[in-house]
Design an enzyme around this catalytic site. Structure first.
Site, mmCIF file in Angstrom:
data_model
loop_
_atom_site.group_PDB
_atom_site.id
_atom_site.type_symbol
_atom_site.label_atom_id
_atom_site.label_comp_id
_atom_site.label_asym_id
_atom_site.label_seq_id
_atom_site.Cartn_x
_atom_site.Cartn_y
_atom_site.Cartn_z
ATOM 1 C CG ASP A 39 0.593 13.853 14.738
ATOM 2 O OD1 ASP A 39 0.604 15.068 14.416
ATOM 3 O OD2 ASP A 39 1.263 12.999 14.139
ATOM 4 C CE LYS B 39 0.855 2.321 11.217
ATOM 5 N NZ LYS B 39 1.040 3.211 12.406
ATOM 6 C CB ILE C 223 -0.945 0.004 1.218
ATOM 7 C CG1 ILE C 223 -1.916 -1.170 1.158
ATOM 8 C CG2 ILE C 223 -1.725 1.320 1.281
ATOM 9 C CD1 ILE C 223 -2.793 -1.304 2.386
ATOM 10 C CE LYS D 133 9.377 1.142 0.286
ATOM 11 N NZ LYS D 133 9.456 -0.083 1.086
#
Length: 237
Positions: free
Chosen positions: A143, A43, A20, A22
């Site tokens: 975040d 991941k 998908i 990086k």
């Protein structure tokens, strides 16, 4: 630290379908469950000795957080042993084929268009619902930005990336560490970098979501034309 080598082998359950993209810590793949064919995203983080406290924090938060329709689902963490290359960690998450809302906005702007306000409202409502769930569970995301709000092909809005999130305890309801992405950071978070007696709470996520609302409308957050360090000095003013 979690004893990662005690985790199950991912290849017993998951098979890589395609790449998908990086990320900061490794490659992201689409995977399929060998038993039922259901798809997910993983991941792949390697080698394990390079995995730092952000991955540990994300794992701890994801495994403890109850499911919510506006927070990415967590399917588990796995460990793939490799004596030559070093062990790999597989963080298996819900697949969000729609990409990030930042990608959506940037794509429209490239075609001379902007995101409709009704769609912006829909995205913000989903993100706010996800934040409410986090805050009820004493977690500050820290975040919030367009790149960390993903879309599913079914129209779902999902908060992702809890690597810098913070868990609050009854004895510590505020934080005093400065983390996040500069353009989206609340003034009180930036102040913690400059004055150690400052602190903040979950309301910093609300500021960041407000900046994200501007990003969705304009394509960039305020002060995006400045160097990030200069932006840090301007935001509190």
């Amino acid at each position: 630290m979690t004893r990662f080598e005690n985790l199950a082998d991912p290849t017993d359950t998951w098979e890589i379908v395609e790449t998908i993209g990086k990320g900061t810590y490794g490659t992201v793949y689409k995977v399929a469950n060998k038993k039922d064919g259901n798809q997910a995203a993983v991941k792949v983080l390697d080698p394990v000795n390079d995995v730092d406290e952000e991955i540990e924090a994300e794992y701890n938060i994801l495994q403890s957080l109850p499911n919510h329709p506006n927070v990415i689902k967590f399917y588990g963490m796995f460990y793939k042993a490799d004596q030559v290359a070093g062990g790999q960690l597989w963080l298996v998450l819900e697949l969000c084929n729609g990409g990030s809302v930042t990608d959506l906005v940037k794509g429209l702007i490239m075609r001379g268009q902007k995101l409709d306000e009704a769609v912006i409202s829909y995205i913000l409502y989903g993100a706010l619902s996800g934040l409410q769930h986090l805050h009820k569970n004493r977690i500050i995301h820290r975040d919030v930005k367009g790149n960390n709000i993903l879309l599913t092909t079914g129209g779902g809005v999902k908060l992702v990336d809890f690597g810098v999130s913070a868990q609050l305890t009854s004895s510590r309801l505020r934080r005093n560490t400065s983390v996040g992405t500069p353009f989206w950071m609340a003034p009180e978070v930036i102040a913690c970098e400059q004055q150690y007696d400052y602190s903040y709470d979950a309301r910093c996520d609300v500021w960041s979501l407000g900046i994200t609302a501007i990003e969705l409308g304009d394509g960039d957050p305020p002060l995006a034309d400045l160097h990030p360090v200069k932006a840090l000095f301007k935001i509190p003013r």
